[in-house]
Design a protein around this motif. Structure first.
Motif, short mmCIF file in Angstrom:
data_model
loop_
_atom_site.label_atom_id
_atom_site.label_comp_id
_atom_site.label_asym_id
_atom_site.label_seq_id
_atom_site.Cartn_x
_atom_site.Cartn_y
_atom_site.Cartn_z
N CYS A 1 8.04 80.54 -7.42
CA CYS A 1 8.74 79.74 -8.43
C CYS A 1 7.68 78.82 -9.03
O CYS A 1 6.83 78.31 -8.31
N ALA A 2 7.74 78.63 -10.32
CA ALA A 2 6.81 77.72 -10.97
C ALA A 2 7.61 76.73 -11.80
O ALA A 2 8.84 76.76 -11.80
N GLU A 3 6.91 75.87 -12.50
CA GLU A 3 7.57 74.85 -13.31
C GLU A 3 8.54 75.50 -14.29
O GLU A 3 9.61 74.97 -14.55
N ASP A 4 8.15 76.67 -14.81
CA ASP A 4 8.93 77.27 -15.90
C ASP A 4 9.54 78.64 -15.57
O ASP A 4 10.05 79.31 -16.46
N VAL A 5 9.50 79.05 -14.30
CA VAL A 5 10.01 80.38 -13.97
C VAL A 5 10.52 80.46 -12.53
O VAL A 5 9.97 79.80 -11.65
N ALA A 6 11.57 81.23 -12.34
CA ALA A 6 12.06 81.55 -11.00
C ALA A 6 12.52 83.01 -11.03
O ALA A 6 12.81 83.55 -12.11
N TYR A 7 12.56 83.64 -9.87
CA TYR A 7 12.96 85.05 -9.79
C TYR A 7 14.20 85.19 -8.93
O TYR A 7 14.33 84.54 -7.89
N LEU B 1 13.95 84.21 -14.53
CA LEU B 1 14.67 83.13 -15.19
C LEU B 1 13.66 82.17 -15.79
O LEU B 1 12.82 81.61 -15.08
N THR B 2 13.71 82.01 -17.11
CA THR B 2 12.83 81.06 -17.81
C THR B 2 13.67 80.30 -18.84
O THR B 2 14.86 80.55 -18.98
N ARG C 1 15.91 88.00 -17.77
CA ARG C 1 15.64 89.40 -18.09
C ARG C 1 15.25 90.14 -16.83
O ARG C 1 14.81 89.55 -15.85
N VAL C 2 15.44 91.47 -16.88
CA VAL C 2 15.04 92.33 -15.77
C VAL C 2 13.52 92.49 -15.83
O VAL C 2 12.96 92.84 -16.87
N GLU D 1 20.80 85.26 -22.84
CA GLU D 1 21.00 83.81 -22.76
C GLU D 1 21.71 83.40 -21.49
O GLU D 1 21.48 82.32 -20.96
N THR D 2 22.59 84.29 -20.98
CA THR D 2 23.34 83.95 -19.78
C THR D 2 23.28 85.08 -18.76
O THR D 2 23.03 86.23 -19.12
#
Length: 140
Positions: A60-66, A81-82, A87-88, A106-107
């Motif tokens: 996980c980073a400041e701007d992304v998670a999986y 998730l950003t 997205r896949v 978006e969701t």
């Protein structure tokens, strides 16, 4: 002199955050935010999929998670998730495929709706049950 910005690094040392290691560096709070966002996404739709959890192996980073998700059809996906959305990024847990160019949604509802007819059915039924309950409440 008027201050326009508050730099968290300039806060006095007596803020009381020292005890909690999550708050010792400003970057850490941002990372936690995207992870919290991912956890919220999982909690929102877990009832309508076979399995879903935030990846523990992908960073996980400041701007992304999986997020790993297994649909009721037993298809596995790794979602990114950003700020742009979800997205896949791979067709298995804890993977990313740089060659995969999938659209952002978006969701999580929109993304799962496109991947899983069973999700659509379960989610739709849950929605109908909720509407029926609200209808009964308003009639009593």
């Amino acid at each position: 002199r008027m201050e326009t910005d508050c730099n968290p690094m300039e806060l006095p040392n007596n803020t009381g955050f020292e005890e909690d290691s999550d708050y010792t560096d400003f970057e850490g709070t941002e990372v936690k935010d995207m992870r919290l966002e991912a956890e919220a996404v999982v909690n929102d739709v877990l009832f309508a999929v076979s399995n879903m959890f935030v990846s523990k192996t992908l960073p996980c980073a400041e701007d992304v998670a999986y997020i790993n998700v297994e649909t009721r059809e037993r298809n596995r996906y790794c979602l990114e998730l950003t700020e742009a959305g979800l997205r896949v990024v791979a067709y298995d847990f804890d993977q990313t495929d740089d060659g995969l160019q999938t659209p952002y949604h978006e969701t999580v509802y929109s993304l799962l709706d496109s991947l899983s007819p069973a999700y659509r059915e379960v989610f739709g039924n849950a929605l109908l049950q909720r509407l029926e309950a609200l209808k009964k409440e308003s009639q009593s």
